[in-house]
Design a protein around this motif. Structure first.
Motif, mmCIF file in Angstrom:
data_model
loop_
_atom_site.group_PDB
_atom_site.id
_atom_site.type_symbol
_atom_site.label_atom_id
_atom_site.label_comp_id
_atom_site.label_asym_id
_atom_site.label_seq_id
_atom_site.Cartn_x
_atom_site.Cartn_y
_atom_site.Cartn_z
ATOM 1 N N TYR A 1 3.659 5.043 5.030
ATOM 2 C CA TYR A 1 2.944 4.320 4.469
ATOM 3 C C TYR A 1 2.026 4.037 4.796
ATOM 4 O O TYR A 1 0.756 3.114 4.594
ATOM 5 C CB TYR A 1 3.905 3.180 3.309
ATOM 6 N N SER B 1 2.038 14.242 -7.566
ATOM 7 C CA SER B 1 1.824 13.110 -7.689
ATOM 8 C C SER B 1 1.492 12.545 -7.980
ATOM 9 O O SER B 1 0.446 12.926 -8.997
ATOM 10 C CB SER B 1 1.030 13.120 -5.687
ATOM 11 N N PRO B 2 1.391 11.430 -7.955
ATOM 12 C CA PRO B 2 2.692 9.967 -7.026
ATOM 13 C C PRO B 2 3.806 10.418 -7.401
ATOM 14 O O PRO B 2 3.851 10.994 -8.944
ATOM 15 C CB PRO B 2 1.841 8.451 -7.409
ATOM 16 N N THR C 1 -5.542 11.382 6.815
ATOM 17 C CA THR C 1 -4.467 9.921 5.393
ATOM 18 C C THR C 1 -3.503 11.000 5.120
ATOM 19 O O THR C 1 -3.156 11.591 5.542
ATOM 20 C CB THR C 1 -5.790 10.920 4.606
ATOM 21 N N PHE C 2 -3.113 9.421 4.849
ATOM 22 C CA PHE C 2 -1.933 9.578 3.706
ATOM 23 C C PHE C 2 -0.883 10.986 2.706
ATOM 24 O O PHE C 2 -0.657 11.809 3.313
ATOM 25 C CB PHE C 2 -1.467 8.429 3.174
ATOM 26 N N ILE D 1 -8.692 7.134 1.261
ATOM 27 C CA ILE D 1 -8.815 8.649 0.792
ATOM 28 C C ILE D 1 -10.123 9.116 0.908
ATOM 29 O O ILE D 1 -10.949 8.685 0.883
ATOM 30 C CB ILE D 1 -9.087 7.956 -1.382
ATOM 31 N N THR E 1 -1.496 4.650 4.158
ATOM 32 C CA THR E 1 -2.534 4.702 3.217
ATOM 33 C C THR E 1 -3.837 4.211 3.683
ATOM 34 O O THR E 1 -4.741 3.270 3.079
ATOM 35 C CB THR E 1 -1.541 3.622 1.966
ATOM 36 N N LYS E 2 -3.573 3.175 4.858
ATOM 37 C CA LYS E 2 -4.314 1.745 5.561
ATOM 38 C C LYS E 2 -5.747 3.497 5.731
ATOM 39 O O LYS E 2 -7.597 2.655 5.817
ATOM 40 C CB LYS E 2 -4.484 1.049 6.358
ATOM 41 N N ASN F 1 0.421 -3.514 -7.079
ATOM 42 C CA ASN F 1 -0.503 -3.075 -6.061
ATOM 43 C C ASN F 1 -2.244 -3.411 -5.833
ATOM 44 O O ASN F 1 -2.634 -3.992 -6.956
ATOM 45 C CB ASN F 1 -0.816 -1.774 -7.102
#
Length: 432
Positions: free
Chosen positions: A10, A72-73, A118-119, A17, A13-14, A368
């Motif tokens: 997780y 996803s998600p 990325t994630f 995208i 995610t920083k 979120n």
């Protein structure tokens, strides 16, 4: 999955995208290019991707194949994203895969001219590695965002499927249907086979142009592929279908809403098209696969008296489909609408479509950073319903309690606006 590995995933995610294939191509090269040794059916589109993936997977399983499914998600658990024959990956396997992937991630980020993966790039690499190691017969692969520059688009699929294209993620995909279709159609490969759901003419023309440029076969719902709905009710949808090379009478899918006939038409045509690749799927497997398909969080009834429905519609087209299905197949005294939408979506248009149908609106927000403040949803809703019929809540659990307290036995509680909204509701009700 241990806390250390969960935090590692997780924390990715920083990095946001980042559309593009450079990082993931290098990462997969370091992992031995597992994606090149899988038989893949690749699905892009705006709405209906998940359902279409699930239908394809169910049909192939009914033919006796071992089928990987990457979507996803996730709604409740991260492991939902990776399934083999409907069974999510176990947490120990996630940890083992991460041990192999982490050194490669470090190698990519420390190589000049590459960025930190990325994630989505990391978990997509994890998916390819997992399904290769488990030796699945097929991988049904859903894009994350767009298609052309989506991390999943490193594959060479047997079949490409493009579900209905509409307006969503315009900041990244473009402001016209032509531009969005150009991005989604980027999954079409040279000499490929493409199945398209029914499209607006502007989107279809662009997909057809790409298919012709790539010398790919294209079959489209509404053109070569025709379906006719017989019934659509609380038991699902029954329909006739003229597929690529076979006609089917009275097919039935237990998923709710007439849009599932179109998703089924695309999915069935995709498995029919495997015949061009030398793989035949029987009519029996198609019928059995349809009957057995499960896809949660979309027009999902989780209780009766009052009826409570979860639906992850998260853009105007999805909300419109949901509204039409609701009016067609549900019978109720009052509609209590629990609404929580992301701020990067066209929430004003979504509210305009659905709120006039409601007798009460409970405005809320997910946990979120992308969440639209509940107060803002309430302000927008007040244009379409009297102020005293709107309640503002701080979070999804509070909103659910409020909805249940206000509902009578014959009412319909509808929880919608985002898949994340549905995920938090599922956690509240402890549904997996």
């Amino acid at each position: 999955m241990c806390i250390r590995d969960r935090d590692y995933i997780y924390d990715l995610t920083k990095y946001g995208i980042k559309l593009g294939l450079k990082n993931i191509n290098y990462l997969l090269y370091l992992l031995g290019e597992p994606h090149k040794r899988l038989k893949i059916i690749h699905i892009a589109g705006t709405n209906g991707k998940g359902s279409t993936c699930s239908i394809i997977s169910s049909i192939l399983q009914s033919e006796g194949y071992k089928v990987g499914l990457y979507t996803s998600p996730h709604l409740v658990n991260f492991t939902e994203r990776f399934k083999i024959n409907n069974k999510p990956i176990n947490k120990e396997k996630v940890c083992a895969l991460l041990e192999k992937i982490k050194p490669c991630v470090n190698k990519v980020k420390n190589t000049p001219s590459y960025g930190h993966p990325t994630f989505f790039e990391v978990i997509t690499s994890m998916a390819f590695l997992y399904f290769f190691e488990e030796q699945v017969d097929f991988l049904v692969l859903e894009t994350g965002l767009g298609g052309r520059l989506d991390a999943t688009n490193v594959c060479e699929p047997l079949i490409s499927v493009i579900t209905h294209i509409d307006y969503d993620h315009m900041d990244k995909l473009g402001n016209s249907l032509k531009e969005i279709a150009r991005e989604k159609g980027g999954i079409i490969k040279s000499g490929g086979i493409v199945i398209s759901s029914e499209q607006y003419e502007e989107a279809y023309k662009e997909i057809k142009v790409i298919a012709d440029e790539k010398n790919s076969l294209i079959y489209s719902v509404g053109k070569e592929i025709i379906f006719q709905i017989i019934t659509s009710n609380l038991k699902g949808v029954t329909f006739d279908l003229k597929g690529i090379d076979h006609e089917y009478k009275k097919l039935h899918i237990p998923l709710l809403g007439r849009h599932q006939a179109e998703n089924s038409a695309a999915a069935i045509s995709a498995v029919e098209a495997l015949k061009i690749r030398g793989i035949s799927i029987s009519e029996k497997a198609i019928r059995t696969g349809l009957e057995k398909v499960k896809w949660t969080g979309r027009l999902e009834v989780i209780q009766n008296n009052p009826t409570l429905v979860l639906d992850g519609a998260h853009n105007p087209n999805g909300i419109k489909i949901m509204r039409d299905a609701m009016k067609e197949i549900f019978f109720y005294q009052r509609l209590i609408l629990l609404l929580a939408i992301f701020s990067d979506k066209d929430y004003k248009k979504m509210i305009e479509i659905i709120v006039p149908e409601a007798d009460m609106v409970i405005a809320s927000q997910t946990n979120n950073p992308r969440a639209t403040p509940a107060q803002l949803i309430a302000q927008e809703a007040a244009q379409y319903i009297e102020q005293y019929k709107i309640i503002v809540t701080e979070n999804i659990p509070q909103a659910i309690i409020c909805a249940l307290e206000n509902a009578q036995e014959n009412d319909l509680i509808w929880i919608t606006g985002s898949l994340y909204t549905v995920g938090e509701a599922k956690r509240y009700f402890n549904i997996h």
